[in-house]
Design a protein around this motif. Structure first.
Motif, PDB file in Angstrom:
ATOM      1  N   GLN A  97     -61.159  17.539  19.392  1.00 33.30           N
ATOM      2  CA  GLN A  97     -60.934  16.363  20.248  1.00 33.30           C
ATOM      3  C   GLN A  97     -62.112  15.396  20.203  1.00 33.30           C
ATOM      4  O   GLN A  97     -61.925  14.174  20.176  1.00 33.30           O
ATOM      5  N   VAL A  98     -63.321  15.934  20.200  1.00 26.78           N
ATOM      6  CA  VAL A  98     -64.475  15.041  20.261  1.00 26.78           C
ATOM      7  C   VAL A  98     -64.582  14.193  19.001  1.00 26.78           C
ATOM      8  O   VAL A  98     -64.972  13.016  19.061  1.00 26.78           O
ATOM      9  N   TYR A  99     -64.209  14.749  17.849  1.00 31.90           N
ATOM     10  CA  TYR A  99     -64.252  13.957  16.613  1.00 31.90           C
ATOM     11  C   TYR A  99     -63.316  12.765  16.705  1.00 31.90           C
ATOM     12  O   TYR A  99     -63.705  11.617  16.401  1.00 31.90           O
ATOM     13  N   TYR A 100     -62.084  13.009  17.126  1.00 35.77           N
ATOM     14  CA  TYR A 100     -61.120  11.913  17.210  1.00 35.77           C
ATOM     15  C   TYR A 100     -61.449  10.959  18.361  1.00 35.77           C
ATOM     16  O   TYR A 100     -61.084   9.775  18.313  1.00 35.77           O
ATOM     17  N   THR A 101     -62.155  11.446  19.361  1.00 38.96           N
ATOM     18  CA  THR A 101     -62.637  10.558  20.424  1.00 38.96           C
ATOM     19  C   THR A 101     -63.669   9.584  19.872  1.00 38.96           C
ATOM     20  O   THR A 101     -63.636   8.383  20.181  1.00 38.96           O
ATOM     21  N   ARG A 142     -68.928   6.960  30.197  1.00 37.91           N
ATOM     22  CA  ARG A 142     -68.448   8.316  30.462  1.00 37.91           C
ATOM     23  C   ARG A 142     -66.979   8.340  30.862  1.00 37.91           C
ATOM     24  O   ARG A 142     -66.205   9.196  30.399  1.00 37.91           O
ATOM     25  N   ALA A 143     -66.555   7.423  31.704  1.00 32.95           N
ATOM     26  CA  ALA A 143     -65.156   7.399  32.144  1.00 32.95           C
ATOM     27  C   ALA A 143     -64.225   7.121  30.961  1.00 32.95           C
ATOM     28  O   ALA A 143     -63.155   7.730  30.845  1.00 32.95           O
ATOM     29  N   LYS A 144     -64.660   6.234  30.087  1.00 31.14           N
ATOM     30  CA  LYS A 144     -63.836   5.919  28.914  1.00 31.14           C
ATOM     31  C   LYS A 144     -63.764   7.130  27.982  1.00 31.14           C
ATOM     32  O   LYS A 144     -62.706   7.434  27.420  1.00 31.14           O
ATOM     33  N   PHE A 145     -64.891   7.811  27.814  1.00 34.47           N
ATOM     34  CA  PHE A 145     -64.909   9.019  26.977  1.00 34.47           C
ATOM     35  C   PHE A 145     -63.911  10.035  27.511  1.00 34.47           C
ATOM     36  O   PHE A 145     -63.099  10.580  26.757  1.00 34.47           O
ATOM     37  N   ASP A 146     -63.962  10.301  28.826  1.00 35.24           N
ATOM     38  CA  ASP A 146     -63.072  11.299  29.417  1.00 35.24           C
ATOM     39  C   ASP A 146     -61.608  10.919  29.243  1.00 35.24           C
ATOM     40  O   ASP A 146     -60.763  11.774  28.957  1.00 35.24           O
ATOM     41  N   PHE A 152     -53.103  10.937  24.705  1.00 36.94           N
ATOM     42  CA  PHE A 152     -52.001  11.364  23.842  1.00 36.94           C
ATOM     43  C   PHE A 152     -52.362  11.146  22.375  1.00 36.94           C
ATOM     44  O   PHE A 152     -52.044  11.978  21.518  1.00 36.94           O
ATOM     45  N   THR A 153     -53.025  10.037  22.093  1.00 40.03           N
ATOM     46  CA  THR A 153     -53.400   9.731  20.706  1.00 40.03           C
ATOM     47  C   THR A 153     -54.307  10.807  20.125  1.00 40.03           C
ATOM     48  O   THR A 153     -54.082  11.287  19.006  1.00 40.03           O
ATOM     49  N   VAL A 154     -55.322  11.189  20.874  1.00 40.46           N
ATOM     50  CA  VAL A 154     -56.242  12.230  20.395  1.00 40.46           C
ATOM     51  C   VAL A 154     -55.524  13.569  20.270  1.00 40.46           C
ATOM     52  O   VAL A 154     -55.704  14.293  19.281  1.00 40.46           O
ATOM     53  N   GLN A 155     -54.693  13.895  21.237  1.00 42.88           N
ATOM     54  CA  GLN A 155     -53.955  15.156  21.183  1.00 42.88           C
ATOM     55  C   GLN A 155     -53.048  15.199  19.956  1.00 42.88           C
ATOM     56  O   GLN A 155     -52.915  16.252  19.295  1.00 42.88           O
ATOM     57  N   THR A 156     -52.431  14.067  19.629  1.00 44.00           N
ATOM     58  CA  THR A 156     -51.559  13.997  18.449  1.00 44.00           C
ATOM     59  C   THR A 156     -52.358  14.185  17.169  1.00 44.00           C
ATOM     60  O   THR A 156     -51.914  14.876  16.237  1.00 44.00           O
ATOM     61  N   GLN A 157     -53.545  13.584  17.108  1.00 44.47           N
ATOM     62  CA  GLN A 157     -54.393  13.727  15.925  1.00 44.47           C
ATOM     63  C   GLN A 157     -54.885  15.165  15.772  1.00 44.47           C
ATOM     64  O   GLN A 157     -54.968  15.676  14.644  1.00 44.47           O
TER      65      GLN A 157
END
Length: 210
Positions: A97-101, A142-146, A152-157
């Motif tokens: 998740q952190v990579y796609y974030t 920080r709020a944007k990161f969380d 959904f986009t990150v979860q899909t990736q």
């Protein structure tokens, strides 16, 4: 005291490193690549797609990252590199998740820095909280990161990355797929990081012609 989750993550990293060296002992006289039959479809039509399967916990991936950065600068114009984060167990999903974030936040520069934080500075960045705190120290809201981290986009990736790892039967990192037709790795290239990238270069024209 280490949490069970962190122990699992570190164990997976150790397993990856062990697999690298134990397979390398058999590398002499073996092919530097394997063919994928049948070939797998590309997510980038019209391009030779090079997939680098990696894990942030993998010391070999960390060592190769500067080399990969240099390699992509000189890659042919019809070649596209896609880095695919791997989870060898459920506890490693945040590391996908952190990579796609980073990508979603347009902070690709944090990719190499994250490797350095884990392997050079020995920071324990294995969950959303610690990752968010680290990202904030790098100037990320920080709020944007969380928000992006759980999007959904990150979860899909992440789901797509897992599908690719299963399709290519990845059991160690780093590994490179070329054009959906060939696989190579430092292990297959004689236990050599440079040799793996040299093999990728040799496989690119083969992927074009087959």
């Amino acid at each position: 005291m280490l949490s069970t989750k962190i122990i699992r993550i570190m164990a997976a990293a150790a397993l990856t490193a062990t697999a690298f060296f134990s397979q390398a002992s058999h590398a002499q006289g073996t092919p530097a690549y394997v063919s994928i039959n049948p070939p797998l479809p590309s997510d980038t039509p019209g391009k030779v797609e090079v997939l680098e399967f990696f894990a942030y916990t993998c010391p070999h991936c960390a060592a190769m990252e500067p080399m990969v950065e240099d390699w992509v600068k000189t890659a042919p114009s019809d070649v596209v590199l896609k880095q695919v984060p791997i989870a060898f167990n459920a506890g490693m999903k945040p590391l996908q998740q952190v990579y796609y974030t980073f990508l979603a936040l347009d902070r690709q520069d944090l990719h190499a820095k994250f490797f350095t934080a884990i392997h050079g500075e020995h920071k324990r960045l294995f969950d959303k909280k610690s990752m968010g705190e680290w990202a904030a120290s790098q100037g990320v809201d920080r709020a944007k990161f969380d928000s992006v981290f759980d999007s959904f986009t990150v979860q899909t990736q992440v789901q797509r990355a897992t599908q690719l790892a299963e399709a290519y039967r990845i059991d160690g990192t780093p590994s490179f797929a070329v054009g959906g037709k060939f696989m190579t790795s430092p292990v297959m290239a004689g236990n050599s990081y440079e040799g793996a990238l040299k093999e990728v270069n040799q496989l690119i024209p083969m992927a074009r012609s087959k």
